[in-house]
Motif scaffolding. Structure first.
Motif, PDB file in Angstrom:
ATOM      1  N   GLY A 245       0.794  -1.228   0.000  1.00  0.00           N
ATOM      2  CA  GLY A 245       0.000   0.000   0.000  1.00  0.00           C
ATOM      3  C   GLY A 245       0.820   1.268   0.000  1.00  0.00           C
ATOM      4  N   SER A 246       2.117   1.153  -0.255  1.00  0.00           N
ATOM      5  CA  SER A 246       3.003   2.324  -0.306  1.00  0.00           C
ATOM      6  C   SER A 246       3.083   2.812  -1.748  1.00  0.00           C
ATOM      7  CB  SER A 246       4.399   1.952   0.216  1.00  0.00           C
ATOM      8  OG  SER A 246       4.331   1.500   1.531  1.00  0.00           O
ATOM      9  N   TYR A 247       2.025   3.472  -2.178  1.00  0.00           N
ATOM     10  CA  TYR A 247       1.884   3.815  -3.588  1.00  0.00           C
ATOM     11  C   TYR A 247       2.881   4.864  -4.068  1.00  0.00           C
ATOM     12  CZ  TYR A 247      -2.382   1.167  -2.943  1.00  0.00           C
ATOM     13  OH  TYR A 247      -3.268   0.172  -2.635  1.00  0.00           O
ATOM     14  N   VAL A 248       3.300   5.776  -3.211  1.00  0.00           N
ATOM     15  CA  VAL A 248       4.286   6.784  -3.618  1.00  0.00           C
ATOM     16  C   VAL A 248       5.606   6.095  -3.967  1.00  0.00           C
ATOM     17  CG1 VAL A 248       5.642   8.770  -2.851  1.00  0.00           C
ATOM     18  CG2 VAL A 248       3.194   8.657  -2.327  1.00  0.00           C
ATOM     19  N   GLU A 249       6.064   5.210  -3.089  1.00  0.00           N
ATOM     20  CA  GLU A 249       7.297   4.471  -3.350  1.00  0.00           C
ATOM     21  C   GLU A 249       7.134   3.552  -4.558  1.00  0.00           C
ATOM     22  OE1 GLU A 249      10.501   4.389  -1.932  1.00  0.00           O
ATOM     23  OE2 GLU A 249       9.784   6.289  -1.171  1.00  0.00           O
ATOM     24  N   SER A 250       5.990   2.911  -4.633  1.00  0.00           N
ATOM     25  CA  SER A 250       5.720   2.005  -5.739  1.00  0.00           C
ATOM     26  C   SER A 250       5.798   2.740  -7.074  1.00  0.00           C
ATOM     27  CB  SER A 250       4.331   1.381  -5.561  1.00  0.00           C
ATOM     28  OG  SER A 250       4.040   0.505  -6.606  1.00  0.00           O
ATOM     29  N   ARG A 251       5.142   3.886  -7.154  1.00  0.00           N
ATOM     30  CA  ARG A 251       5.154   4.687  -8.383  1.00  0.00           C
ATOM     31  C   ARG A 251       6.591   5.063  -8.764  1.00  0.00           C
ATOM     32  NH1 ARG A 251       1.016   7.763 -10.256  1.00  0.00           N
ATOM     33  NH2 ARG A 251       0.096   7.940  -8.188  1.00  0.00           N
ATOM     34  N   LYS A 252       7.398   5.427  -7.761  1.00  0.00           N
ATOM     35  CA  LYS A 252       8.788   5.811  -8.024  1.00  0.00           C
ATOM     36  C   LYS A 252       9.535   4.684  -8.731  1.00  0.00           C
ATOM     37  CE  LYS A 252      13.229   6.414  -5.752  1.00  0.00           C
ATOM     38  NZ  LYS A 252      13.884   5.710  -6.816  1.00  0.00           N
ATOM     39  N   TYR A 253       9.430   3.472  -8.214  1.00  0.00           N
ATOM     40  CA  TYR A 253      10.187   2.369  -8.798  1.00  0.00           C
ATOM     41  C   TYR A 253       9.639   1.941 -10.156  1.00  0.00           C
ATOM     42  CZ  TYR A 253      13.120   2.095  -4.745  1.00  0.00           C
ATOM     43  OH  TYR A 253      14.041   2.402  -3.772  1.00  0.00           O
ATOM     44  N   PHE A 254       8.332   2.002 -10.345  1.00  0.00           N
ATOM     45  CA  PHE A 254       7.784   1.703 -11.673  1.00  0.00           C
ATOM     46  C   PHE A 254       8.248   2.752 -12.689  1.00  0.00           C
ATOM     47  CE2 PHE A 254       4.214  -0.593  -9.361  1.00  0.00           C
ATOM     48  CZ  PHE A 254       4.742  -1.838  -9.618  1.00  0.00           C
ATOM     49  N   ASN A 255       8.216   4.019 -12.290  1.00  0.00           N
ATOM     50  CA  ASN A 255       8.694   5.076 -13.189  1.00  0.00           C
ATOM     51  C   ASN A 255      10.185   4.934 -13.471  1.00  0.00           C
ATOM     52  OD1 ASN A 255       6.279   6.422 -13.752  1.00  0.00           O
ATOM     53  ND2 ASN A 255       6.395   7.585 -11.866  1.00  0.00           N
ATOM     54  N   ASP A 256      10.967   4.555 -12.447  1.00  0.00           N
ATOM     55  CA  ASP A 256      12.392   4.309 -12.657  1.00  0.00           C
ATOM     56  C   ASP A 256      12.588   3.202 -13.693  1.00  0.00           C
ATOM     57  OD1 ASP A 256      12.997   6.222 -10.746  1.00  0.00           O
ATOM     58  OD2 ASP A 256      13.651   4.772  -9.223  1.00  0.00           O
ATOM     59  N   ALA A 257      11.816   2.135 -13.568  1.00  0.00           N
ATOM     60  CA  ALA A 257      11.937   1.004 -14.500  1.00  0.00           C
ATOM     61  C   ALA A 257      11.609   1.430 -15.927  1.00  0.00           C
ATOM     62  CB  ALA A 257      11.022  -0.136 -14.060  1.00  0.00           C
ATOM     63  N   LEU A 258      10.627   2.303 -16.078  1.00  0.00           N
ATOM     64  CA  LEU A 258      10.221   2.760 -17.413  1.00  0.00           C
ATOM     65  C   LEU A 258      11.178   3.800 -17.988  1.00  0.00           C
ATOM     66  CD1 LEU A 258       6.399   3.016 -16.767  1.00  0.00           C
ATOM     67  CD2 LEU A 258       7.543   1.381 -18.288  1.00  0.00           C
ATOM     68  N   ALA A 259      11.962   4.447 -17.136  1.00  0.00           N
ATOM     69  CA  ALA A 259      12.877   5.498 -17.593  1.00  0.00           C
ATOM     70  C   ALA A 259      14.243   4.967 -18.030  1.00  0.00           C
ATOM     71  CB  ALA A 259      13.065   6.532 -16.478  1.00  0.00           C
ATOM     72  N   LEU A 260      14.462   3.679 -17.869  1.00  0.00           N
ATOM     73  CA  LEU A 260      15.747   3.101 -18.249  1.00  0.00           C
ATOM     74  C   LEU A 260      15.932   3.129 -19.762  1.00  0.00           C
ATOM     75  CD1 LEU A 260      15.773   0.030 -15.851  1.00  0.00           C
ATOM     76  CD2 LEU A 260      17.109   2.128 -15.651  1.00  0.00           C
ATOM     77  N   PRO A 261      17.167   3.053 -20.223  1.00  0.00           N
ATOM     78  CA  PRO A 261      17.409   3.005 -21.673  1.00  0.00           C
ATOM     79  C   PRO A 261      16.701   1.799 -22.298  1.00  0.00           C
ATOM     80  CG  PRO A 261      19.490   3.170 -20.451  1.00  0.00           C
ATOM     81  CD  PRO A 261      18.404   2.978 -19.450  1.00  0.00           C
ATOM     82  N   ASP A 262      16.298   1.944 -23.537  1.00  0.00           N
ATOM     83  CA  ASP A 262      15.587   0.865 -24.223  1.00  0.00           C
ATOM     84  C   ASP A 262      16.324  -0.465 -24.165  1.00  0.00           C
ATOM     85  OD1 ASP A 262      13.521   2.550 -24.862  1.00  0.00           O
ATOM     86  OD2 ASP A 262      14.183   2.899 -26.928  1.00  0.00           O
ATOM     87  N   SER A 263      17.642  -0.431 -24.218  1.00  0.00           N
ATOM     88  CA  SER A 263      18.421  -1.666 -24.225  1.00  0.00           C
ATOM     89  C   SER A 263      18.338  -2.414 -22.894  1.00  0.00           C
ATOM     90  CB  SER A 263      19.885  -1.366 -24.550  1.00  0.00           C
ATOM     91  OG  SER A 263      20.446  -0.507 -23.564  1.00  0.00           O
ATOM     92  N   SER A 264      17.850  -1.747 -21.845  1.00  0.00           N
ATOM     93  CA  SER A 264      17.751  -2.368 -20.518  1.00  0.00           C
ATOM     94  C   SER A 264      16.328  -2.772 -20.172  1.00  0.00           C
ATOM     95  CB  SER A 264      18.254  -1.401 -19.443  1.00  0.00           C
ATOM     96  OG  SER A 264      19.602  -1.100 -19.640  1.00  0.00           O
ATOM     97  N   ARG A 265      15.393  -2.545 -21.095  1.00  0.00           N
ATOM     98  CA  ARG A 265      13.979  -2.760 -20.787  1.00  0.00           C
ATOM     99  C   ARG A 265      13.405  -3.913 -21.591  1.00  0.00           C
ATOM    100  NH1 ARG A 265      12.041   2.920 -22.148  1.00  0.00           N
ATOM    101  NH2 ARG A 265      10.064   1.853 -22.347  1.00  0.00           N
ATOM    102  N   SER A 266      12.330  -4.491 -21.059  1.00  0.00           N
ATOM    103  CA  SER A 266      11.602  -5.521 -21.794  1.00  0.00           C
ATOM    104  C   SER A 266      10.156  -5.076 -21.961  1.00  0.00           C
ATOM    105  CB  SER A 266      11.662  -6.867 -21.067  1.00  0.00           C
ATOM    106  OG  SER A 266      10.697  -6.934 -20.048  1.00  0.00           O
ATOM    107  N   ILE A 267       9.535  -5.526 -23.011  1.00  0.00           N
ATOM    108  CA  ILE A 267       8.137  -5.169 -23.283  1.00  0.00           C
ATOM    109  C   ILE A 267       7.234  -5.679 -22.165  1.00  0.00           C
ATOM    110  CG2 ILE A 267       6.203  -5.594 -24.849  1.00  0.00           C
ATOM    111  CD1 ILE A 267       8.281  -5.621 -27.133  1.00  0.00           C
ATOM    112  N   VAL A 268       7.519  -6.874 -21.675  1.00  0.00           N
ATOM    113  CA  VAL A 268       6.687  -7.460 -20.622  1.00  0.00           C
ATOM    114  C   VAL A 268       6.759  -6.617 -19.354  1.00  0.00           C
ATOM    115  CG1 VAL A 268       6.402  -9.468 -19.112  1.00  0.00           C
ATOM    116  CG2 VAL A 268       6.879  -9.794 -21.547  1.00  0.00           C
ATOM    117  N   GLU A 269       7.973  -6.266 -18.927  1.00  0.00           N
ATOM    118  CA  GLU A 269       8.107  -5.458 -17.707  1.00  0.00           C
ATOM    119  C   GLU A 269       7.508  -4.074 -17.904  1.00  0.00           C
ATOM    120  OE1 GLU A 269       8.789  -7.065 -15.088  1.00  0.00           O
ATOM    121  OE2 GLU A 269       9.609  -8.785 -16.117  1.00  0.00           O
ATOM    122  N   ASP A 270       7.703  -3.487 -19.086  1.00  0.00           N
ATOM    123  CA  ASP A 270       7.089  -2.180 -19.360  1.00  0.00           C
ATOM    124  C   ASP A 270       5.575  -2.269 -19.207  1.00  0.00           C
ATOM    125  OD1 ASP A 270       9.563  -1.091 -19.911  1.00  0.00           O
ATOM    126  OD2 ASP A 270       9.111  -0.598 -21.998  1.00  0.00           O
TER     127      ASP A 270
END
Length: 86
Positions: A43-68
């Motif tokens: 239920g810690s949505y502020v922290e949760s949002r931070k890490y999801f946004n961090d994951a989406l802000a990574l370079p394309d070469s570090s990301r996967s479509i599934v995780e996005d």
């Protein structure tokens, strides 16, 4: 180790492991995603949002479509929960 800790119900250990992974390799999307899920489930949505946004802000070469896709789904749920006052 973070996944094993999660499966064993040791959430704090899992948080620590995932944070250590990010400290060593900040471009490891799965660690940011898993931290987002852990904080979401607590239920810690502020922290949760931070890490999801961090994951989406990574370079394309570090990301996967599934995780996005999973990150976007969780961010949508966070918006709904916050709108509903949960």
């Amino acid at each position: 180790l973070g996944i094993i800790a999660l499966e064993e119900g040791r959430e704090q250990d899992a948080l620590d492991y995932f944070k250590r992974v990010i400290a060593v390799n900040p471009n490891y999307q799965i660690a940011s995603y898993n931290l987002g899920v852990l904080y979401f489930n607590n239920g810690s949505y502020v922290e949760s949002r931070k890490y999801f946004n961090d994951a989406l802000a990574l370079p394309d070469s570090s990301r996967s479509i599934v995780e996005d896709s999973n990150c976007w789904n969780y961010l949508g749920m966070i918006s709904v929960y916050e709108h509903e006052g949960k």
